[in-house]
Structures are given as structure tokens and as C-alpha cells.
Design a protein around this motif. Structure first.
Motif, PDB file in Angstrom:
ATOM      1  N   LEU A 294     -11.905  -6.166   7.056  1.00 49.99           N
ATOM      2  CA  LEU A 294     -11.457  -7.496   6.625  1.00 49.99           C
ATOM      3  C   LEU A 294     -10.373  -7.373   5.557  1.00 49.99           C
ATOM      4  O   LEU A 294      -9.354  -8.071   5.601  1.00 49.99           O
ATOM      5  CB  LEU A 294     -12.653  -8.296   6.103  1.00 49.99           C
ATOM      6  CG  LEU A 294     -12.394  -9.737   5.674  1.00 49.99           C
ATOM      7  CD1 LEU A 294     -11.793 -10.562   6.794  1.00 49.99           C
ATOM      8  CD2 LEU A 294     -13.688 -10.384   5.164  1.00 49.99           C
ATOM      9  N   GLY A 295     -10.594  -6.475   4.598  1.00 51.24           N
ATOM     10  CA  GLY A 295      -9.586  -6.286   3.563  1.00 51.24           C
ATOM     11  C   GLY A 295      -8.265  -5.788   4.119  1.00 51.24           C
ATOM     12  O   GLY A 295      -7.187  -6.240   3.706  1.00 51.24           O
ATOM     13  N   VAL A 296      -8.317  -4.859   5.078  1.00 51.83           N
ATOM     14  CA  VAL A 296      -7.101  -4.351   5.710  1.00 51.83           C
ATOM     15  C   VAL A 296      -6.366  -5.471   6.440  1.00 51.83           C
ATOM     16  O   VAL A 296      -5.138  -5.592   6.356  1.00 51.83           O
ATOM     17  CB  VAL A 296      -7.447  -3.188   6.668  1.00 51.83           C
ATOM     18  CG1 VAL A 296      -6.263  -2.849   7.574  1.00 51.83           C
ATOM     19  CG2 VAL A 296      -7.885  -1.961   5.888  1.00 51.83           C
ATOM     20  N   ALA A 297      -7.105  -6.324   7.140  1.00 55.52           N
ATOM     21  CA  ALA A 297      -6.480  -7.425   7.881  1.00 55.52           C
ATOM     22  C   ALA A 297      -5.805  -8.407   6.938  1.00 55.52           C
ATOM     23  O   ALA A 297      -4.730  -8.939   7.241  1.00 55.52           O
ATOM     24  CB  ALA A 297      -7.522  -8.127   8.743  1.00 55.52           C
ATOM     25  N   VAL A 298      -6.425  -8.682   5.780  1.00 60.08           N
ATOM     26  CA  VAL A 298      -5.788  -9.578   4.802  1.00 60.08           C
ATOM     27  C   VAL A 298      -4.481  -8.974   4.320  1.00 60.08           C
ATOM     28  O   VAL A 298      -3.453  -9.663   4.250  1.00 60.08           O
ATOM     29  CB  VAL A 298      -6.752  -9.846   3.619  1.00 60.08           C
ATOM     30  CG1 VAL A 298      -6.019 -10.603   2.510  1.00 60.08           C
ATOM     31  CG2 VAL A 298      -7.968 -10.654   4.077  1.00 60.08           C
ATOM     32  N   ARG A 299      -4.490  -7.691   3.975  1.00 61.65           N
ATOM     33  CA  ARG A 299      -3.261  -7.061   3.482  1.00 61.65           C
ATOM     34  C   ARG A 299      -2.166  -7.084   4.549  1.00 61.65           C
ATOM     35  O   ARG A 299      -0.993  -7.332   4.260  1.00 61.65           O
ATOM     36  CB  ARG A 299      -3.556  -5.635   3.040  1.00 61.65           C
ATOM     37  CG  ARG A 299      -2.320  -4.778   2.739  1.00 61.65           C
ATOM     38  CD  ARG A 299      -1.411  -5.400   1.667  1.00 61.65           C
ATOM     39  NE  ARG A 299      -2.052  -5.542   0.395  1.00 61.65           N
ATOM     40  CZ  ARG A 299      -2.187  -4.569  -0.509  1.00 61.65           C
ATOM     41  NH1 ARG A 299      -1.719  -3.365  -0.247  1.00 61.65           N
ATOM     42  NH2 ARG A 299      -2.782  -4.802  -1.654  1.00 61.65           N
TER      43      ARG A 299
ATOM     44  N   ASP B 113      -6.452   3.354   3.211  1.00 62.57           N
ATOM     45  CA  ASP B 113      -5.774   4.380   2.423  1.00 62.57           C
ATOM     46  C   ASP B 113      -4.273   4.381   2.714  1.00 62.57           C
ATOM     47  O   ASP B 113      -3.448   4.523   1.803  1.00 62.57           O
ATOM     48  CB  ASP B 113      -6.388   5.745   2.736  1.00 62.57           C
ATOM     49  CG  ASP B 113      -5.787   6.854   1.895  1.00 62.57           C
ATOM     50  OD1 ASP B 113      -5.892   6.787   0.658  1.00 62.57           O
ATOM     51  OD2 ASP B 113      -5.207   7.795   2.490  1.00 62.57           O
ATOM     52  N   GLY B 114      -3.928   4.164   3.981  1.00 62.48           N
ATOM     53  CA  GLY B 114      -2.529   4.218   4.374  1.00 62.48           C
ATOM     54  C   GLY B 114      -1.695   3.066   3.853  1.00 62.48           C
ATOM     55  O   GLY B 114      -0.503   3.229   3.587  1.00 62.48           O
ATOM     56  N   ILE B 115      -2.291   1.882   3.709  1.00 70.42           N
ATOM     57  CA  ILE B 115      -1.498   0.724   3.264  1.00 70.42           C
ATOM     58  C   ILE B 115      -1.814   0.322   1.818  1.00 70.42           C
ATOM     59  O   ILE B 115      -1.343  -0.698   1.341  1.00 70.42           O
ATOM     60  CB  ILE B 115      -1.697  -0.484   4.204  1.00 70.42           C
ATOM     61  CG1 ILE B 115      -3.151  -0.968   4.201  1.00 70.42           C
ATOM     62  CG2 ILE B 115      -1.253  -0.142   5.615  1.00 70.42           C
ATOM     63  CD1 ILE B 115      -3.354  -2.238   5.021  1.00 70.42           C
ATOM     64  N   GLY B 116      -2.615   1.139   1.144  1.00 72.57           N
ATOM     65  CA  GLY B 116      -2.830   0.916  -0.279  1.00 72.57           C
ATOM     66  C   GLY B 116      -3.846  -0.138  -0.629  1.00 72.57           C
ATOM     67  O   GLY B 116      -3.702  -0.824  -1.648  1.00 72.57           O
ATOM     68  N   VAL B 117      -4.902  -0.284   0.173  1.00 72.78           N
ATOM     69  CA  VAL B 117      -6.003  -1.181  -0.172  1.00 72.78           C
ATOM     70  C   VAL B 117      -7.101  -0.342  -0.830  1.00 72.78           C
ATOM     71  O   VAL B 117      -7.740   0.475  -0.161  1.00 72.78           O
ATOM     72  CB  VAL B 117      -6.572  -1.905   1.068  1.00 72.78           C
ATOM     73  CG1 VAL B 117      -7.802  -2.734   0.693  1.00 72.78           C
ATOM     74  CG2 VAL B 117      -5.511  -2.801   1.688  1.00 72.78           C
TER      75      VAL B 117
ATOM     76  N   PRO C  58       1.231  -9.249   3.070  1.00 75.62           N
ATOM     77  CA  PRO C  58       1.508  -8.000   2.355  1.00 75.62           C
ATOM     78  C   PRO C  58       1.688  -8.157   0.844  1.00 75.62           C
ATOM     79  O   PRO C  58       1.477  -7.198   0.100  1.00 75.62           O
ATOM     80  CB  PRO C  58       2.804  -7.494   3.014  1.00 75.62           C
ATOM     81  CG  PRO C  58       2.838  -8.159   4.350  1.00 75.62           C
ATOM     82  CD  PRO C  58       2.205  -9.488   4.155  1.00 75.62           C
ATOM     83  N   SER C  59       2.077  -9.352   0.384  1.00 74.71           N
ATOM     84  CA  SER C  59       2.315  -9.543  -1.046  1.00 74.71           C
ATOM     85  C   SER C  59       1.089 -10.022  -1.806  1.00 74.71           C
ATOM     86  O   SER C  59       1.176 -10.260  -3.017  1.00 74.71           O
ATOM     87  CB  SER C  59       3.465 -10.531  -1.259  1.00 74.71           C
ATOM     88  OG  SER C  59       4.655 -10.047  -0.700  1.00 74.71           O
ATOM     89  N   SER C  60      -0.044 -10.176  -1.130  1.00 70.89           N
ATOM     90  CA  SER C  60      -1.273 -10.599  -1.796  1.00 70.89           C
ATOM     91  C   SER C  60      -2.075  -9.363  -2.200  1.00 70.89           C
ATOM     92  O   SER C  60      -2.467  -8.567  -1.338  1.00 70.89           O
ATOM     93  CB  SER C  60      -2.123 -11.476  -0.877  1.00 70.89           C
ATOM     94  OG  SER C  60      -1.491 -12.707  -0.618  1.00 70.89           O
ATOM     95  N   PRO C  61      -2.346  -9.171  -3.493  1.00 76.16           N
ATOM     96  CA  PRO C  61      -3.164  -8.035  -3.919  1.00 76.16           C
ATOM     97  C   PRO C  61      -4.566  -8.126  -3.318  1.00 76.16           C
ATOM     98  O   PRO C  61      -5.208  -9.183  -3.359  1.00 76.16           O
ATOM     99  CB  PRO C  61      -3.205  -8.172  -5.441  1.00 76.16           C
ATOM    100  CG  PRO C  61      -2.042  -9.051  -5.783  1.00 76.16           C
ATOM    101  CD  PRO C  61      -1.881  -9.984  -4.625  1.00 76.16           C
ATOM    102  N   VAL C  62      -5.038  -7.021  -2.756  1.00 80.19           N
ATOM    103  CA  VAL C  62      -6.335  -7.003  -2.072  1.00 80.19           C
ATOM    104  C   VAL C  62      -7.113  -5.772  -2.530  1.00 80.19           C
ATOM    105  O   VAL C  62      -6.537  -4.683  -2.678  1.00 80.19           O
ATOM    106  CB  VAL C  62      -6.168  -6.951  -0.537  1.00 80.19           C
ATOM    107  CG1 VAL C  62      -7.532  -6.908   0.158  1.00 80.19           C
ATOM    108  CG2 VAL C  62      -5.373  -8.146  -0.039  1.00 80.19           C
ATOM    109  N   ALA C  63      -8.416  -5.938  -2.739  1.00 77.72           N
ATOM    110  CA  ALA C  63      -9.295  -4.807  -3.022  1.00 77.72           C
ATOM    111  C   ALA C  63     -10.621  -5.026  -2.294  1.00 77.72           C
ATOM    112  O   ALA C  63     -11.106  -6.156  -2.192  1.00 77.72           O
ATOM    113  CB  ALA C  63      -9.543  -4.648  -4.520  1.00 77.72           C
TER     114      ALA C  63
END
Length: 369
Positions: free
Chosen positions: A206-211, A254-258, A215-220
Motif C-alpha cells: 500500500l505504501g509503495v502504491a501511494v508513492r 527500497d528501490g523508490i525510497g519508501v 511521487p511528491s507525497s512523503p510516505v513511510a
């Protein structure tokens, strides 16, 4: 000459028993309203009647049917009959005595004028109601204390498995990263398709899909286990390939920085995030609120004294639950913490979404086909 003494108003609270109608309620009339009260089994929501007694002490001058989801911090008026303002104030006094954050009023018979006169604000009309849950077209809310809440749009999930997608879309709509008119079934299913672990959405995916969608929304992601989650109900062979997908989601993160925080996101941390203007997609068990232990995503977006305010994209029509219950729903801190431990292993999962950076608004929402 001594001033005449006023007769004190006496409020009474009695259980609402299925199939029976107290004689003082029958004397108030409104048979069609009482018939609706009996139309579903409301026993899971502790239904009770809050009534105002007349001068003689036996008759009622007003009454309201009141329900609420278990382990929450509100009361809901289904209808009020008789002296409606007196009934509503009796409910408010009852709720204050229970130290609750809020009362709501379904719009079956309440008018906008009577609700406003009683201190209620109108709820925005839902964009969609959850599958099978046909609630009233209008509803009202009255906060009983200070609450830091801006009303998001209400959107009910159209399937039994798109709760994660809907919470993400509502969060981003409220944040201004997505246009309100873009929040529809196509957006729901499009985003779910990108986030699903078949059929549910697990926290990392879910976090990956949000990012990816914003792309400009900080996600963790916050997930306190390294093991695959939400697969225990499946056969071993079915678990295997879904576990593989979850490992792939970790690689994608890991690849997209989440970032994936391996700690439980506490209720105190949820409150801090929400008060900073962030949104928290929280995975909970429905055992407390609905009576069955099923993982479910809700959106944490506001706070009230001692409670976090959530959006639940699903309403259980079988118990009299409607979007009025699920929208702007305050849950006491301790109850929310208990709900966030998801069986069978008691793991905790959440996704936090920060404020989108300028230029991230998307009129169309997540990309379609």
C-alpha cells in the motif's frame, strides 16, 4: 410570596428491546419511525432509548433511539420523537455523562433547521455509500468538546476488499493531491489493482502504491514484523506466492525510497502525525467495533480530547450501521491501540502520508488504464 418551584426535567435511559415497544413510547405515536427502529437487529450497537419524563413521571414527552459502535467515543441518534429539542438535549447530557467526544444524528426525520437549532453541523453528502449499506442521505454532527477536525469527503468502499485503496484516496483528496470529483469507483479499483496482495492490501504494498501514484507525497510504512502478513486464512500453496509478492513489495520500497519502520506506530505517534497535518492509514481488527476479527484499513485524520477521529470506508448494514457512524468517527486512544493489534500474531501495520509538495495535485487521481 415565594416563587413557584420549577419541576426538574427527568431524563431516563432504558434498553431498546427488539420486538417490544415501551408503552410511554407508543403514546408518542410515530409508528412509522418506531417500525424503522425495529427493521434491523441493532443489538450489536447497544441500542437504548433516552427519554424525557413528563410532570406526572409516567408519561414521556420525548424520546430518542440511540446507538453506537462498541469501543468508540460517540453516540448516534437514529431518530427523535415528541419534543425533539428536549430529546436531543437529553442525549447530549447522557453523552457528556459518559465523557464522549461527539453525538451524531441520522437524517431520516431530522431537518436541517432542527439540527442547526440543536447545535449540529451538517455532514457533507457521501460520494458513495459502502456496498449494501443504504443509509440516510443526510446526517449531522455535534462535538461536545474541542476537536481538531477538518471534514474529509466520505466515500464507502464498493467491494469487501478495497478498504486500503479507499483510505489512501480519501487521504490524498483531503490533502489536495487529488480532486474530489476524481474520487469514484474507477479510481478505487485502479488504485487497488496497483496496491493489492490479492485480495487485500498489505502495508508495504500500500505504501509503495501511494508513492508511485503521488511521487511528491512523503510516505513511510510502519510494520513491526519481517514476516508476510494477512495470509493465515489461506492454504499453504496460496500463502507462498502472496508471500513472494510481499517480498517484492519490500524490494520496491527500497528501490523508490519508501522507508519501513519496524516499530509499532503508537497512538501518541498517530496523534502527533495527524496534528502535523499528516494522514495515517491504519490497519485494525474489526473484532472490537463489528464483532469479527478481520483486518481492515481506516484513515486517521483528526483528534479530539482522548480520541482519534477516523474515516471507516465500510458500514455494517445488518446492525443498523450507516455512513453516519463511519464518517468522522472518534475512537478513544486506548481502544484504537487495542484495535491496531491484528490477529493472529498481534502485528501492527500503518502507512503515514505527509503533506504533498507543491505541484503534486492531480485532477485525475491515480493513472487509469
Amino acid at each position: 410570596m415565594a416563587a413557584p418551584q420549577e419541576t426538574p426535567v427527568r431524563n431516563v435511559v432504558v434498553p431498546f428491546e427488539p420486538g417490544t415497544t415501551p408503552a410511554p413510547l407508543r403514546h408518542l405515536g410515530h409508528d412509522e419511525v418506531v417500525a424503522r427502529w425495529h427493521s434491523v437487529d441493532r443489538s450489536a450497537q447497544a441500542p437504548h432509548i433516552v427519554a424525557v419524563q413528563g410532570d406526572e413521571g409516567e408519561e414521556w414527552t420525548a424520546a430518542a433511539l440511540v446507538t453506537a459502535r462498541p469501543h468508540t467515543a460517540y453516540l448516534k441518534i437514529v431518530d427523535a420523537v415528541g419534543d425533539v429539542p428536549a430529546a436531543v438535549e437529553a442525549v447530549a447530557a447522557h453523552a457528556r455523562g459518559l465523557e464522549l467526544a461527539q453525538i451524531k444524528w441520522e437524517g431520516w426525520t431530522a431537518s436541517a433547521e432542527s439540527a442547526a437549532a440543536a447545535g449540529f453541523l451538517p455532514l457533507r453528502h457521501p460520494l458513495a455509500q459502502s456496498a449494501g449499506a443504504a443509509g440516510p442521505t443526510t446526517g449531522y454532527v455535534r462535538w461536545l468538546g474541542d476537536a481538531a477536525v477538518t471534514e474529509p469527503p466520505y466515500y464507502g468502499q464498493s467491494t469487501h476488499f478495497t478498504c486500503g485503496a479507499v483510505t489512501a484516496l480519501v487521504a490524498q483528496t483531503q490533502a489536495g493531491a487529488m480532486a474530489r470529483e476524481a474520487l469514484d469507483r474507477r479510481a478505487e479499483l485502479t488504485f487497488w489493482r496497483d496496491a493489492t496482495n490479492f485480495q487485500a492490501c498489505e502495508p508495504v504494498g500500500l505504501g509503495v502504491a501511494v508513492r508511485r501514484a503521488w511521487p511528491s507525497s512523503p510516505v513511510a510504512v510502519h510494520l513491526d514484523t519481517d514476516l508476510p502478513v494477512m495470509l493465515g486464512h489461506l492454504s499453504e500453496s496460496e500463502q507462498e506466492w502472496r508471500a513472494c509478492l510481499q517480498r517484492m513489495s519490500r524490494d520496491d520500497a527500497d528501490g523508490i525510497g519508501v522507508p519501513i519502520d519496524p516499530r509499532h506506530l503508537s497512538v501518541a505517534a498517530i496523534r502527533d502525525a495527524v496534528e502535523r497535518g499528516e494522514h495515517v492509514l491504519l490497519l485494525v481488527s474489526l473484532a472490537g467495533m463489528q464483532g469479527f476479527d478481520v483486518p481492515h484499513w481506516v484513515l486517521c485524520h483528526g483528534t479530539a480530547p482522548g480520541a482519534v477521529v477516523i474515516e471507516d470506508p465500510w458500514a455494517n448494514a445488518a446492525t443498523g450501521d450507516t455512513w453516519v457512524d463511519a464518517h468522522l468517527l472518534p475512537v478513544a486512544d486506548a481502544s484504537l491501540d487495542a484495535m491496531s493489534a491484528v490477529s493472529p500474531d498481534g502485528f501492527h501495520g500503518a502507512v503515514t502520508i505527509g503533506r504533498p509538495e507543491p505541484g503534486d495535485a492531480s485532477a485525475g487521481g491515480p493513472a487509469g488504464e
